[in-house]
Enzyme design. Structure first.
Site, PDB file in Angstrom:
ATOM      1  N   ALA A   1       0.802  -1.246   0.047  1.00  0.00           N
ATOM      2  CA  ALA A   1       0.170  -0.037   0.006  1.00  0.00           C
ATOM      3  C   ALA A   1       0.901   1.064  -0.020  1.00  0.00           C
ATOM      4  O   ALA A   1       2.137   1.302   0.440  1.00  0.00           O
ATOM      5  CB  ALA A   1      -0.959  -0.036   1.088  1.00  0.00           C
TER       6      ALA A   1
ATOM      7  N   GLY B   1       1.462   2.330  -5.580  1.00  0.00           N
ATOM      8  CA  GLY B   1       2.208   2.954  -6.739  1.00  0.00           C
ATOM      9  C   GLY B   1       3.321   2.139  -7.235  1.00  0.00           C
ATOM     10  O   GLY B   1       3.482   1.754  -8.638  1.00  0.00           O
TER      11      GLY B   1
ATOM     12  N   CYS C   1      11.652   5.737   2.084  1.00  0.00           N
ATOM     13  CA  CYS C   1      11.753   7.183   1.765  1.00  0.00           C
ATOM     14  C   CYS C   1      12.419   8.131   2.880  1.00  0.00           C
ATOM     15  O   CYS C   1      12.097   9.231   2.939  1.00  0.00           O
ATOM     16  CB  CYS C   1      10.240   7.829   1.642  1.00  0.00           C
ATOM     17  SG  CYS C   1       9.379   7.251   2.930  1.00  0.00           S
TER      18      CYS C   1
END
Length: 549
Positions: free
Chosen positions: A363, A366, A498
């Site tokens: 999830a 992308g 990230c």
């Protein structure tokens, strides 16, 4: 209502305040305009919290308790960073929210402090970083922030709202110049990074600009903004009349200290039971704050701009972007929001047609969509049904749902199964739903500290710290080992985050390689975020490809 909800969200202590704001808006049935205003106010407070702490400490009298201080934070955020809200509306509505939440006795205090800020802020910048408000065209006559030459980390927390402990890590590893550059970049919300899906980037740009022009472009956006501002001003005028009448009828107590000489207070000492609650102040101008001339607008509606990113599929969008998600390009799946660093992490796996591929933390979908578009047979795993529902909606919009099998992992802690679970720490899970299956390639895009995307996720900066880092790295280690054991001999694994913190990236990968002699590092990518003018990437992060012998 909106300011009261903002106060309630911020007082809740949620580690995901913007998500909490969305929940609150749905619960009370806010319309689209008020929902956007709520998110903007909460987001502004979170993004600028370090600066707001300093300013409230400088302007508040006495030692305001947490609830009162939060009202000041919300009011200051509007007066300094949200210049489409008239000062009279910001003050009047915040005073009313104070009355509704803390009682009428606290309204005079909040009103006076907000008016003092309005009086003391000066348009433009002075050139002195100790007095200038970064990201807004205001300054003060006296120094309020630390000197960046003497105490760069403390100035970063004061003026850029980057916690000093986080800034020091960047300074040590990346150097002072890069640390300052990151802090300034994360001080503002980033532009959008869009991926062209199944079409050339130039064709997507042409389609989006044509749709923007057909919709009326900037003129329509300005008209909507003017209508919203007029409505807010009308509500403020009504509140002002009501408050002025109440002020005339209420007894006036002497101020604890003259407004012209606010004192410094310890803004972290709110829990001290010996502190004295601030006293009411002069109510003679309760609803008529003085407004300085407006500086140049920051929140203007610029024309839609679509600039090339470094990746050939990426467009960087800024200006009037709100309408992009109502157009056919988005709904038909020719466009999606995805950062370049995230896109390259998915591409680094080099999934091939017919391969069995596992996306272990899939999830919102992308990266899963990038993998599925290669023709690989993808299994997408995540905790909680709501996350998998959102993932399936993304895959359906992008036309790859049929290529993906969804598997729900079972959280090992009962308190991580609902939709309010913080994304940064979902806890360990049981992957029994996968059985003993193995794969040609595995992507582990792990929960992380989000320090590469602090512009888009401003709240992550305030939860960064030793305890959270320790818990995150323990979780990441388990995920890396789970992903690795699912890889067939000769197969590959991509570890991505990230985050730009080495203990979540390079150090973790090297620890794994040290303990697993049958694995080798093939390549790794670390990306620091950059401005739109530089071509991005908008998102920072890390990815490494490992191969099993």
């Amino acid at each position: 209502m909106v300011r009261q909800l903002a106060w309630e969200v911020l007082r809740s202590g949620s580690v995901t305040p913007l998500r909490e704001a969305d929940f609150a808006a749905r619960e009370v049935g806010l319309d689209g305009r008020d929902r956007a205003l709520l998110r903007a106010i909460v987001g502004s407070e979170v993004r600028h919290r370090g600066t707001l702490r300093v300013l409230v400490a400088a302007f508040a009298r006495g030692n305001p308790k947490p609830g009162l201080r939060t009202h000041l934070h919300v009011g200051f955020a509007q007066l300094l960073y949200m210049d489409r809200i008239p000062a009279r509306a910001a003050v009047s509505e915040q005073v009313d929210a104070t009355r509704r939440t803390l009682g009428a006795s606290k309204t005079t205090y909040v009103n006076a402090i907000l008016r003092t800020l309005i009086r003391d802020r000066k348009p433009g910048h002075s050139g002195d970083p100790r007095r200038d408000i970064v990201g807004a065209d205001w300054h003060f006559e006296r120094p309020l922030f630390h000197d960046p030459e003497e105490h760069p980390a403390l100035w970063a927390e004061d003026a850029l709202s980057i916690p000093a402990n986080l800034f020091k890590r960047w300074h040590k590893r990346l150097g002072l110049e890069t640390a300052m550059e990151l802090g300034r970049l994360f001080h503002e919300a980033p532009d959008l990074s869009l991926r062209a899906v199944g079409v050339e980037r130039d064709a997507l740009r042409t389609e989006l600009l044509a749709a923007f022009a057909e919709s009326g472009g900037v003129a329509a956006m300005e008209a909507a903004a003017a209508e919203a501002a007029a409505a807010d001003g009308a509500k403020a005028a009504a509140r002002a009349a009501e408050a002025a009448k109440a002020a005339q009828e209420a007894p006036v107590e002497a101020p604890a200290q003259p407004a012209e000489t606010p004192i410094q207070v310890n803004h972290d000492a709110a829990a001290d039971p010996s502190s004295t609650e601030p006293q009411p102040v002069d109510t003679s101008e309760l609803a008529t704050p003085t407004e300085e001339p407006k500086p140049r607008r920051r929140e203007r509606f610029d024309p839609l701009e679509l600039l090339d990113g470094r990746h050939p599929s990426v467009l960087l969008a800024r200006g009037a972007v709100a309408g992009l998600f109502e157009g056919e390009a988005f709904t038909a799946g020719r466009m999606t929001v995805q950062g370049e660093t995230a896109l390259r992490a998915a591409e680094l796996l080099e999934a091939q047609p017919g391969e069995d591929v596992l996306d272990l933390c899939a999830a919102p979908g992308g990266k899963t969509a990038v993998l599925a578009a290669t023709g690989a047979k993808v299994v997408a795993v995540d905790v909680s049904a709501p996350k998998l529902l959102r993932l399936s909606e993304t895959l359906a919009r992008l036309g790859v749902a049929d290529a993906v099998e969804l598997v729900e992992a079972r959280p090992l802690k009962a308190d991580v199964v609902d939709d309010e679970t913080p994304e940064f720490a979902p806890g360990p899970a049981d992957y029994a739903g996968l059985g003993t299956r193995d794969f040609d390639a595995v992507l582990v895009d792990a929960p992380c500290s989000n320090t590469g995307v602090l512009g888009a996720r401003p709240g992550a900066r305030w939860r960064f710290g030793p305890a959270n880092q320790k818990a995150l790295i323990e979780l990441q280690w388990e995920l890396l080992r789970e992903g690795a054991k699912r890889v067939r001999p000769g197969g590959r694994l991509v570890w991505s985050t990230c985050s730009i913190e080495s203990d979540e990236n390079q150090q973790l990968v090297r620890r794994f390689l040290t303990e697993h002699a049958d694995w080798t590092l093939e390549t790794e990518l670390e990306s620091l975020p950059a401005s739109t003018e530089a071509g991005g990437p908008i998102d920072g992060g890390y990815a490494a490809r490992l191969r099993r012998s």
